[in-house]
Design a protein around this motif. Structure first.
Motif, mmCIF file in Angstrom:
data_model
loop_
_atom_site.group_PDB
_atom_site.id
_atom_site.type_symbol
_atom_site.label_atom_id
_atom_site.label_comp_id
_atom_site.label_asym_id
_atom_site.label_seq_id
_atom_site.Cartn_x
_atom_site.Cartn_y
_atom_site.Cartn_z
ATOM 1 N N CYS A 179 1.530 22.787 -48.061
ATOM 2 C CA CYS A 179 1.178 22.167 -46.772
ATOM 3 C C CYS A 179 1.280 20.732 -47.059
ATOM 4 O O CYS A 179 0.845 19.757 -46.137
ATOM 5 C CB CYS A 179 -0.050 22.746 -46.266
ATOM 6 N N SER A 180 1.106 20.179 -48.419
ATOM 7 C CA SER A 180 0.964 18.675 -48.508
ATOM 8 C C SER A 180 -0.333 18.168 -48.057
ATOM 9 O O SER A 180 -1.432 18.851 -48.246
ATOM 10 C CB SER A 180 2.127 17.906 -48.349
ATOM 11 N N PHE B 81 2.006 19.006 -40.898
ATOM 12 C CA PHE B 81 2.575 20.176 -40.120
ATOM 13 C C PHE B 81 1.355 21.044 -39.818
ATOM 14 O O PHE B 81 1.100 21.765 -38.783
ATOM 15 C CB PHE B 81 3.606 20.960 -40.708
ATOM 16 N N THR B 82 0.379 21.290 -40.675
ATOM 17 C CA THR B 82 -0.716 21.999 -40.468
ATOM 18 C C THR B 82 -1.690 21.429 -39.283
ATOM 19 O O THR B 82 -2.220 22.495 -38.558
ATOM 20 C CB THR B 82 -1.756 21.975 -41.752
ATOM 21 N N GLN B 83 -1.652 20.325 -39.012
ATOM 22 C CA GLN B 83 -1.956 19.614 -37.886
ATOM 23 C C GLN B 83 -1.433 20.057 -36.528
ATOM 24 O O GLN B 83 -2.056 20.587 -35.462
ATOM 25 C CB GLN B 83 -2.299 18.107 -37.972
ATOM 26 N N ARG B 84 -0.108 20.041 -36.746
ATOM 27 C CA ARG B 84 0.533 20.743 -35.467
ATOM 28 C C ARG B 84 0.273 22.119 -35.237
ATOM 29 O O ARG B 84 0.173 22.652 -34.034
ATOM 30 C CB ARG B 84 2.052 20.473 -35.857
ATOM 31 N N LEU B 85 0.193 22.999 -36.115
ATOM 32 C CA LEU B 85 -0.094 24.258 -36.265
ATOM 33 C C LEU B 85 -1.502 24.671 -35.586
ATOM 34 O O LEU B 85 -1.508 25.473 -34.600
ATOM 35 C CB LEU B 85 -0.083 25.189 -37.503
ATOM 36 N N VAL B 86 -2.536 24.139 -35.965
ATOM 37 C CA VAL B 86 -3.685 24.284 -35.340
ATOM 38 C C VAL B 86 -3.727 23.784 -33.895
ATOM 39 O O VAL B 86 -4.650 24.461 -33.207
ATOM 40 C CB VAL B 86 -4.952 23.489 -36.224
ATOM 41 N N ARG B 87 -2.886 23.012 -33.476
ATOM 42 C CA ARG B 87 -3.086 22.485 -32.136
ATOM 43 C C ARG B 87 -1.918 23.414 -31.314
ATOM 44 O O ARG B 87 -2.623 23.639 -30.082
ATOM 45 C CB ARG B 87 -2.737 21.177 -32.126
ATOM 46 N N ALA B 88 -1.275 23.924 -31.858
ATOM 47 C CA ALA B 88 -0.047 24.857 -31.266
ATOM 48 C C ALA B 88 -0.688 26.145 -31.119
ATOM 49 O O ALA B 88 -0.522 26.895 -29.953
ATOM 50 C CB ALA B 88 1.277 24.801 -31.941
ATOM 51 N N HIS B 89 -1.643 26.590 -32.039
ATOM 52 C CA HIS B 89 -2.107 28.167 -31.916
ATOM 53 C C HIS B 89 -3.924 27.811 -31.983
ATOM 54 O O HIS B 89 -4.347 27.878 -33.085
ATOM 55 C CB HIS B 89 -1.589 28.694 -32.907
ATOM 56 N N THR C 151 -4.567 29.070 -42.402
ATOM 57 C CA THR C 151 -4.839 28.752 -44.102
ATOM 58 C C THR C 151 -3.464 28.077 -44.608
ATOM 59 O O THR C 151 -2.515 28.473 -44.388
ATOM 60 C CB THR C 151 -4.802 30.182 -44.939
ATOM 61 N N ALA C 152 -4.009 26.800 -45.208
ATOM 62 C CA ALA C 152 -3.012 25.967 -45.875
ATOM 63 C C ALA C 152 -3.058 25.934 -47.148
ATOM 64 O O ALA C 152 -4.240 25.743 -47.709
ATOM 65 C CB ALA C 152 -3.087 24.743 -45.070
ATOM 66 N N VAL C 153 -1.937 26.160 -47.975
ATOM 67 C CA VAL C 153 -2.002 26.198 -49.372
ATOM 68 C C VAL C 153 -1.093 25.131 -49.964
ATOM 69 O O VAL C 153 -0.036 24.898 -49.733
ATOM 70 C CB VAL C 153 -1.561 27.489 -49.852
ATOM 71 N N ASP C 154 -1.619 24.122 -50.904
ATOM 72 C CA ASP C 154 -0.784 23.313 -51.630
ATOM 73 C C ASP C 154 -1.251 23.460 -53.171
ATOM 74 O O ASP C 154 -2.441 23.499 -53.587
ATOM 75 C CB ASP C 154 -1.112 21.870 -51.064
ATOM 76 N N SER D 171 8.128 25.549 -46.055
ATOM 77 C CA SER D 171 9.113 24.521 -45.912
ATOM 78 C C SER D 171 9.098 23.523 -46.880
ATOM 79 O O SER D 171 8.220 23.260 -47.755
ATOM 80 C CB SER D 171 8.632 23.768 -44.610
ATOM 81 N N GLU D 172 10.301 23.295 -47.370
ATOM 82 C CA GLU D 172 10.626 22.486 -48.624
ATOM 83 C C GLU D 172 9.867 22.605 -49.832
ATOM 84 O O GLU D 172 9.365 21.825 -50.515
ATOM 85 C CB GLU D 172 10.489 20.950 -47.902
ATOM 86 N N THR D 173 9.935 24.174 -50.113
ATOM 87 C CA THR D 173 9.023 24.463 -51.389
ATOM 88 C C THR D 173 9.928 25.290 -52.128
ATOM 89 O O THR D 173 9.558 25.302 -53.424
ATOM 90 C CB THR D 173 7.855 25.308 -50.767
#
Length: 224
Positions: free
Chosen positions: A77-78, A82-90, A96-99, A141-143
């Motif tokens: 998630c860096s 994108f996590t912020q987009r996810l919590v707003r979209a859903h 859960t965000a892992v980095d 993504s990109e991982t």
């Protein structure tokens, strides 16, 4: 892509393939230091402001049905753009965000503070992450190019598939055409079916969004 950029990318990939000759623990330790170093300053790859990244995020979300999803996982998630987009979209999902970088996660926590009650940030790497639950929706993504050589890529692919709940959706986003190589073990697994693939070739750095589904029905759809 320019010849110089292409050469830089090949050297970048070769470096991470070399790291994967270490044990999983040794590889993880070095990657943790590497990404903590990169995150010595905020948003080192300009994910929060770069138009290309924003377009890629929008294209990624557009490939995924609206849900509902109870549990969502973002791997790599860096700093949580994108996590912020996810919590707003859903808004009804637990995310859960892992980095691997704790520095990055501290900034991610600030970015998703609006949904702190339904967001869990975990410091871990893809190969060793363990979860109490399975997920209805998983993003990576990109991982995958960071895990290195083929056997580690196979292990990482199996890990991502194993994190899916019945009927769960896996979304992989990586540079094109490299995505063909990076996604090949998921494609060949037989454990999930590819339901769509979007390839953006007009961007300065082409990418693919590949979407897979596990057999069965998610808990969310079963009660919906």
């Amino acid at each position: 892509m320019t010849a110089a950029k292409d050469l830089a990318d090949k050297m970048h990939r070769a470096f991470f393939r070399t790291l994967s000759l270490l044990s999983s623990r040794g590889q993880g330790a070095l990657l943790r230091r590497y990404f903590d170093w990169w995150h010595r300053r905020p948003d080192p790859w300009n994910m929060g402001t770069d138009a290309y990244e924003q377009a890629k995020y929008a294209a990624t979300l557009a490939q995924v049905s609206a849900g509902p999803y109870r549990r969502i996982l973002e791997m790599g998630c860096s700093e949580g753009v994108f996590t912020q987009r996810l919590v707003r979209a859903h808004p009804d999902a637990h995310v859960t965000a892992v980095d691997i970088s704790e520095r990055a996660l501290r900034r991610a926590a600030e970015r998703v503070a609006e949904a702190a009650d339904r967001t869990l940030l975990v410091a871990a790497d893809l190969l060793t992450f363990t979860a109490e639950h399975r997920y209805d929706l998983v993003f990576c993504s990109e991982t995958l190019y960071y895990v290195g050589r083929g056997d580690r890529l196979r292990q990482a692919s199996a890990q991502l598939i194993g994190l899916l709940a019945p009927g769960g959706v896996l979304v992989l986003v990586h540079p094109w055409p490299e995505a063909r190589r990076l996604h090949r073990f998921v494609d060949a697994s037989g454990a999930v079916s590819r339901v769509s693939e979007f390839v953006e070739t007009a961007a300065h750095r082409p990418f693919a969004v590949s979407v897979y589904r596990a057999p069965g029905r998610t808990a969310a759809s079963a009660t919906g």
